[in-house]
Design a protein around this motif. Structure first.
Motif, PDB file in Angstrom:
ATOM      1  N   LYS A 157      24.149 -66.957 -67.359  1.00  0.00           N
ATOM      2  CA  LYS A 157      24.518 -67.566 -68.533  1.00  0.00           C
ATOM      3  C   LYS A 157      25.823 -67.809 -68.697  1.00  0.00           C
ATOM      4  CE  LYS A 157      22.969 -67.980 -73.273  1.00  0.00           C
ATOM      5  NZ  LYS A 157      22.003 -67.485 -74.343  1.00  0.00           N
ATOM      6  N   HIS A 158      26.341 -66.415 -68.671  1.00  0.00           N
ATOM      7  CA  HIS A 158      27.694 -66.187 -69.104  1.00  0.00           C
ATOM      8  C   HIS A 158      28.538 -66.088 -67.842  1.00  0.00           C
ATOM      9  CE1 HIS A 158      26.633 -66.392 -73.204  1.00  0.00           C
ATOM     10  NE2 HIS A 158      25.822 -65.511 -72.830  1.00  0.00           N
ATOM     11  N   PHE A 159      28.342 -66.765 -66.730  1.00  0.00           N
ATOM     12  CA  PHE A 159      29.158 -66.639 -65.435  1.00  0.00           C
ATOM     13  C   PHE A 159      30.259 -66.584 -65.393  1.00  0.00           C
ATOM     14  CE2 PHE A 159      30.367 -68.208 -61.181  1.00  0.00           C
ATOM     15  CZ  PHE A 159      29.761 -67.407 -60.422  1.00  0.00           C
ATOM     16  N   ALA A 160      31.281 -67.193 -66.116  1.00  0.00           N
ATOM     17  CA  ALA A 160      32.676 -67.016 -66.343  1.00  0.00           C
ATOM     18  C   ALA A 160      33.128 -65.716 -66.825  1.00  0.00           C
ATOM     19  CB  ALA A 160      33.151 -68.213 -66.999  1.00  0.00           C
ATOM     20  N   ASN A 161      32.019 -64.717 -67.607  1.00  0.00           N
ATOM     21  CA  ASN A 161      32.765 -63.615 -68.088  1.00  0.00           C
ATOM     22  C   ASN A 161      32.668 -62.580 -66.896  1.00  0.00           C
ATOM     23  OD1 ASN A 161      33.230 -64.967 -70.349  1.00  0.00           O
ATOM     24  ND2 ASN A 161      31.351 -64.556 -71.102  1.00  0.00           N
ATOM     25  N   TYR A 162      31.932 -62.721 -65.829  1.00  0.00           N
ATOM     26  CA  TYR A 162      31.719 -61.568 -64.903  1.00  0.00           C
ATOM     27  C   TYR A 162      32.667 -61.824 -63.415  1.00  0.00           C
ATOM     28  CZ  TYR A 162      27.868 -60.397 -68.059  1.00  0.00           C
ATOM     29  OH  TYR A 162      27.466 -59.919 -69.285  1.00  0.00           O
ATOM     30  N   THR A 163      32.883 -60.896 -62.894  1.00  0.00           N
ATOM     31  CA  THR A 163      33.357 -60.867 -61.558  1.00  0.00           C
ATOM     32  C   THR A 163      32.236 -61.308 -60.431  1.00  0.00           C
ATOM     33  OG1 THR A 163      33.184 -58.424 -60.865  1.00  0.00           O
ATOM     34  CG2 THR A 163      35.151 -59.113 -62.190  1.00  0.00           C
ATOM     35  N   ASP A 164      32.814 -61.690 -59.272  1.00  0.00           N
ATOM     36  CA  ASP A 164      31.994 -62.035 -58.221  1.00  0.00           C
ATOM     37  C   ASP A 164      31.267 -60.711 -57.919  1.00  0.00           C
ATOM     38  OD1 ASP A 164      33.192 -64.692 -58.318  1.00  0.00           O
ATOM     39  OD2 ASP A 164      34.197 -64.370 -56.546  1.00  0.00           O
ATOM     40  N   GLU A 165      31.758 -59.594 -57.764  1.00  0.00           N
ATOM     41  CA  GLU A 165      30.926 -58.514 -57.496  1.00  0.00           C
ATOM     42  C   GLU A 165      30.128 -58.160 -58.360  1.00  0.00           C
ATOM     43  OE1 GLU A 165      29.700 -55.182 -55.509  1.00  0.00           O
ATOM     44  OE2 GLU A 165      31.331 -56.628 -54.638  1.00  0.00           O
ATOM     45  N   GLU A 166      30.295 -58.482 -59.921  1.00  0.00           N
ATOM     46  CA  GLU A 166      29.240 -57.913 -60.687  1.00  0.00           C
ATOM     47  C   GLU A 166      28.015 -59.100 -60.667  1.00  0.00           C
ATOM     48  OE1 GLU A 166      31.444 -56.017 -64.350  1.00  0.00           O
ATOM     49  OE2 GLU A 166      31.776 -58.251 -64.007  1.00  0.00           O
ATOM     50  N   VAL A 167      28.631 -60.225 -60.598  1.00  0.00           N
ATOM     51  CA  VAL A 167      27.343 -61.376 -60.068  1.00  0.00           C
ATOM     52  C   VAL A 167      26.499 -60.923 -58.880  1.00  0.00           C
ATOM     53  CG1 VAL A 167      26.916 -63.828 -59.621  1.00  0.00           C
ATOM     54  CG2 VAL A 167      28.617 -63.287 -61.143  1.00  0.00           C
ATOM     55  N   ARG A 168      27.197 -60.505 -57.672  1.00  0.00           N
ATOM     56  CA  ARG A 168      26.526 -60.294 -56.616  1.00  0.00           C
ATOM     57  C   ARG A 168      25.475 -59.014 -56.799  1.00  0.00           C
ATOM     58  NH1 ARG A 168      30.470 -60.509 -53.523  1.00  0.00           N
ATOM     59  NH2 ARG A 168      30.924 -58.353 -53.413  1.00  0.00           N
ATOM     60  N   SER A 169      26.060 -58.089 -57.496  1.00  0.00           N
ATOM     61  CA  SER A 169      25.284 -56.795 -57.768  1.00  0.00           C
ATOM     62  C   SER A 169      24.068 -56.948 -58.401  1.00  0.00           C
ATOM     63  CB  SER A 169      26.203 -55.841 -58.573  1.00  0.00           C
ATOM     64  OG  SER A 169      25.378 -54.794 -58.853  1.00  0.00           O
ATOM     65  N   ALA A 170      24.201 -57.928 -59.642  1.00  0.00           N
ATOM     66  CA  ALA A 170      23.147 -58.358 -60.379  1.00  0.00           C
ATOM     67  C   ALA A 170      22.117 -58.754 -59.639  1.00  0.00           C
ATOM     68  CB  ALA A 170      23.559 -59.142 -61.756  1.00  0.00           C
ATOM     69  N   TYR A 171      22.227 -60.004 -58.801  1.00  0.00           N
ATOM     70  CA  TYR A 171      21.416 -60.614 -58.005  1.00  0.00           C
ATOM     71  C   TYR A 171      20.571 -59.841 -56.912  1.00  0.00           C
ATOM     72  CZ  TYR A 171      19.576 -63.532 -54.585  1.00  0.00           C
ATOM     73  OH  TYR A 171      18.698 -64.362 -53.403  1.00  0.00           O
ATOM     74  N   GLU A 172      21.598 -58.739 -56.346  1.00  0.00           N
ATOM     75  CA  GLU A 172      21.080 -57.971 -55.258  1.00  0.00           C
ATOM     76  C   GLU A 172      20.037 -56.851 -55.932  1.00  0.00           C
ATOM     77  OE1 GLU A 172      24.360 -56.251 -53.389  1.00  0.00           O
ATOM     78  OE2 GLU A 172      24.725 -57.974 -52.209  1.00  0.00           O
TER      79      GLU A 172
END
Length: 377
Positions: free
Chosen positions: A76-91
């Motif tokens: 939802k707040h994609f812009a507020n997180y780094t790529d690493e944080e996004v990947r970590s949440a998904y994994e």
């Protein structure tokens, strides 16, 4: 004289043949009992494994739910997180989902294994019962051949009585099937039909009246499903309370008697005088059914103002007492078509127990059963 010897020889050979048959049947019964005991032990292990895997699954569902919420927040707040944080949440969310799927598959396999063992136990129990019945019949033949006609007469009378009792059981089973069929048709089946109809309305309400009205329909739908589930659980509980396997005899009896009191309005009190120890499964179900039968008989036939149930589990024996202040009866007078007490006696005799009946017309009834534990009385 020769004729007498010939008859004696024939009888002797018959006795030997019957005796050999009895031994073979007895061996079959003993082998079946040995396998039955081993399967009971296996069943206990599998049941424990099912409980453990259910607990793991529930914990994993919590973790998975948190991970999905985290992933939704990141998305939802994609812009507020780094790529690493996004990947970590998904994994992490994906990993929990995979683990949850594995646990559910393992739980399904364990449940299937448990059900298979229970089916095998039922077949073995049937084999054991038939072996015992055949041995009993052979004993009748032996007694007849040895000339104990009086005992044979008594055994035949008992056999006729047991045959009547067996027919009564079959009739009761058919009545129970009809009752269950009616309950399921009028209860869960009707509710589920209504759920189907209401579920078809949700989309129409959404299109015509918007999200809020659709949510109200879904909430109503959820309540209907909850009621249906509650009704199904009640029917299952009447057949065999699952709590008996999980919690034991005393808590299950307490819950059952509370339900009886709420359902019938009859004043029922329960007192546990001993410790809440676990007993062998067949003993717990026998005691539960004994109390169930006694309380239901009191409600149906005695019109009591109060029923008192007392349970005492000692190291050497289990004692159950059911007392009511109803109309009472004469235990010596046998009513035609009445098999309630016979069923109780048979259930108690199977566990080498003792049943005491104290009742008089107009003075209530007291039933006491004592069942030995570990072969001690």
């Amino acid at each position: 004289m020769a004729s007498g010897n010939s008859i004696q020889d024939i009888l002797q050979k018959m006795m030997e043949t019957v005796g050999d048959s009895k031994e073979k049947i007895f061996e079959i019964g003993e082998e079946s009992r040995s396998e039955y005991s081993q399967l009971k032990a296996d069943l206990t292990l599998v049941q424990n494994s099912v409980i453990n895997i259910i607990e793991k699954t529930e914990r994993m569902e919590v973790h998975s739910r948190f991970a999905r919420n985290r992933l939704a927040e990141v998305s939802k707040h994609f812009a507020n997180y780094t790529d690493e944080e996004v990947r970590s949440a998904y994994e992490q969310a994906n990993d929990y989902q995979v683990q949850l799927a594995v646990l559910r598959q393992e739980e399904k396999q364990l449940r299937e294994r448990r059900d298979n063992i229970e089916r095998r136990l039922m077949k073995l129990k049937d084999t054991i019962d038939r072996a015992e019945a055949l041995v009993s019949q052979i004993n009748v033949v032996i007694n007849y051949l040895t000339g104990d006609l009086k005992q044979v007469t008594e055994m035949v009378a008992d056999a006729v009585e047991m045959q009547k009792f067996g027919l009564k059981i079959i009739e009761a089973q058919e009545e129970e099937r009809k009752r269950l069929s009616r309950e399921i048709h009028d209860g869960p089946a009707q509710m589920m039909a209504n759920v189907m109809l209401r579920s078809e309305l949700v989309e129409r309400v959404y299109n015509e009246h918007g999200v809020q009205e659709a949510l109200k329909e879904i909430q109503d739908l959820r309540e209907m499903v909850k009621e249906s589930l509650s009704e199904v659980r009640r029917i299952i509980y009447d057949l065999r309370p699952m709590a008996l396997d999980d919690l034991g005899l005393v808590p299950t009896l307490a819950k059952y008697l509370r339900n009886i009191e709420e359902r019938t309005g009859m004043n029922v009190s329960f007192k546990n005088l001993g410790k809440e120890i676990r007993l062998p499964s067949e003993m717990e179900i026998a005691l539960f059914r004994f109390v169930q039968e006694a309380v239901q008989n009191a409600y149906k036939h005695a019109s009591p103002s109060e029923v008192v149930v007392k349970m005492e589990l000692k190291p050497t024996k289990a004692i159950a007492i059911i007392k009511d202040d109803g109309r009472g009866f004469d235990p010596e007078v046998k009513k035609e078509g009445s098999f309630g007490l016979m069923g109780m006696r048979e259930r108690v005799n199977m566990l080498d127990g003792q049943l005491t009946i104290d009742s008089k017309p107009g003075r209530g009834t007291l039933l006491m059963v004592q069942i030995p534990i570990s072969g001690k009385k």
